[in-house]
Design an enzyme around this catalytic site. Structure first.
Site, PDB file in Angstrom:
ATOM      1  N   ARG A  51       9.225 -21.712  23.690  1.00  0.00           N
ATOM      2  CA  ARG A  51       7.922 -21.171  24.120  1.00  0.00           C
ATOM      3  C   ARG A  51       8.096 -19.676  24.377  1.00  0.00           C
ATOM      4  O   ARG A  51       8.844 -19.305  25.278  1.00  0.00           O
ATOM      5  CB  ARG A  51       7.493 -21.910  25.391  1.00  0.00           C
ATOM      6  CG  ARG A  51       6.181 -21.435  25.994  1.00  0.00           C
ATOM      7  CD  ARG A  51       5.912 -22.174  27.303  1.00  0.00           C
ATOM      8  NE  ARG A  51       4.679 -21.735  27.923  1.00  0.00           N
ATOM      9  CZ  ARG A  51       4.572 -20.650  28.684  1.00  0.00           C
ATOM     10  NH1 ARG A  51       5.629 -19.890  28.906  1.00  0.00           N
ATOM     11  NH2 ARG A  51       3.411 -20.325  29.217  1.00  0.00           N
ATOM     12  N   LYS A  65      11.655 -13.944  31.129  1.00  0.00           N
ATOM     13  CA  LYS A  65      11.904 -14.315  32.527  1.00  0.00           C
ATOM     14  C   LYS A  65      12.966 -13.425  33.171  1.00  0.00           C
ATOM     15  O   LYS A  65      13.812 -12.848  32.500  1.00  0.00           O
ATOM     16  CB  LYS A  65      12.242 -15.804  32.619  1.00  0.00           C
ATOM     17  CG  LYS A  65      10.968 -16.644  32.372  1.00  0.00           C
ATOM     18  CD  LYS A  65      11.158 -18.122  32.495  1.00  0.00           C
ATOM     19  CE  LYS A  65       9.809 -18.811  32.202  1.00  0.00           C
ATOM     20  NZ  LYS A  65       9.915 -20.270  32.090  1.00  0.00           N
TER      21      LYS A  65
END
Ligand code: PMM
Length: 272
Positions: free
Chosen positions: A249, A208
């Site tokens: 994740r 991210k």
């Protein structure tokens, strides 16, 4: 021990565009590779939730994910379905998915809690304030950790009231969802409080933008490549594990598995 959830995105931008069968085959092969790399479970998604992403028709979403879910479940994988759509969730569970991963925590589709309550599936509730098309408009917090905690706790209560026992629930602080750069770091610095909710915690930091922003200032963050983002993800995974996360994740399962093994040896004073 923290579990590793490998990411299998079945979207046109994630696998080269050789048509829908080629895309499903590539996604299945990728999932099998992540299992070989040591993933404990696989998260299959057919709708991009990147900032600014457009919504996908639920029928198109099902067309993408169902063949992949059933093939990976048949291969023995614990499969999670990443969807905000109740019908897609129910169809994926019927195809063998054991976990429903709803980044909207049941807010995007009123039918989600009922769809999960009527099955044996587990439900991951993400912290979310609105769709990706305009999610930064809602990134307005006086106290990001306190507000995320309160909003997650409210969704857990709502899911329990809808008939999903707490043992089947998982919460996720929703890193990057309606949160800008430092709001994510501030929230992660309060991860022990999220764990304190008493529900299993899943954390998704993989690749991210806020990670890249810790490595390079301003617009230079765009230039931080996948390799550096995967290394940063392995570090956040090890730190999340130390704070009590149930699972992380990630895209790069190998790097995160290695980081978790090293962190475990550090904690226990011996190699695993
Ligand atoms: N992030 C993305 C998609 N699904 N699910 C959970 N539970 N937590 C997350 O943080 C999360 C998610 C967006 O990332 P991607 O587009 O790289 O898959």
């Amino acid at each position: 021990m923290t579990l590793v959830m490998g990411i299998v995105n079945v979207t046109p931008d994630s696998f080269s565009d050789g048509g829908r069968y080629a895309r499903a085959d590539a996604a299945i092969a990728h999932g099998l590779q992540l299992l070989a790399d040591g993933a404990d479970m696989l998260d299959v998604g057919g709708e991009s939730t990147r900032p600014g992403a457009e919504r996908v028709d639920p029928a198109v979403e099902r067309d993408r994910v169902l063949p992949v879910v059933s093939a990976l479940a048949d291969a023995g994988a614990v499969v999670s379905i990443d969807t905000m759509n109740a019908e897609t969730a129910a169809a994926a569970v019927a195809a063998g998915a054991r976990i429903v991963n709803d980044v909207s925590g049941g807010l995007a589709d009123d039918g989600m809690f009922a769809a999960v309550a009527g099955s044996q599936a587990e439900l991951a509730i993400g912290h979310w304030r609105g769709h990706s098309t305009d999610m930064y408009a809602r990134a307005d917090y006086a106290d990001v950790a306190g507000e995320v905690l309160a909003e997650l706790a409210a969704r857990v209560d709502a899911a329990e009231s809808a008939g999903i026992p707490r043992e089947r629930l998982i919460v996720d602080p929703g890193i990057g969802f309606g949160k800008r750069g430092d709001q994510n770091w501030m929230l992660l610095s309060h991860l022990p409080q999220v764990v304190g909710l008493g529900v299993r915690v899943l954390v998704g930091t993989s690749r991210k933008r806020f990670l890249a922003e810790a490595l390079a200032p301003g617009a230079e963050a765009d230039g931080v490549d996948e390799r550096r983002r995967d290394l940063a993800t392995a570090v956040t995974s090890a730190l999340a594990s130390a704070d009590g996360a149930w699972a992380v994740r990630v895209h790069d399962v190998t790097a995160t598995r290695d980081a978790l093994a090293v962190a475990r040896a550090w904690r226990e004073g011996a190699a695993p």
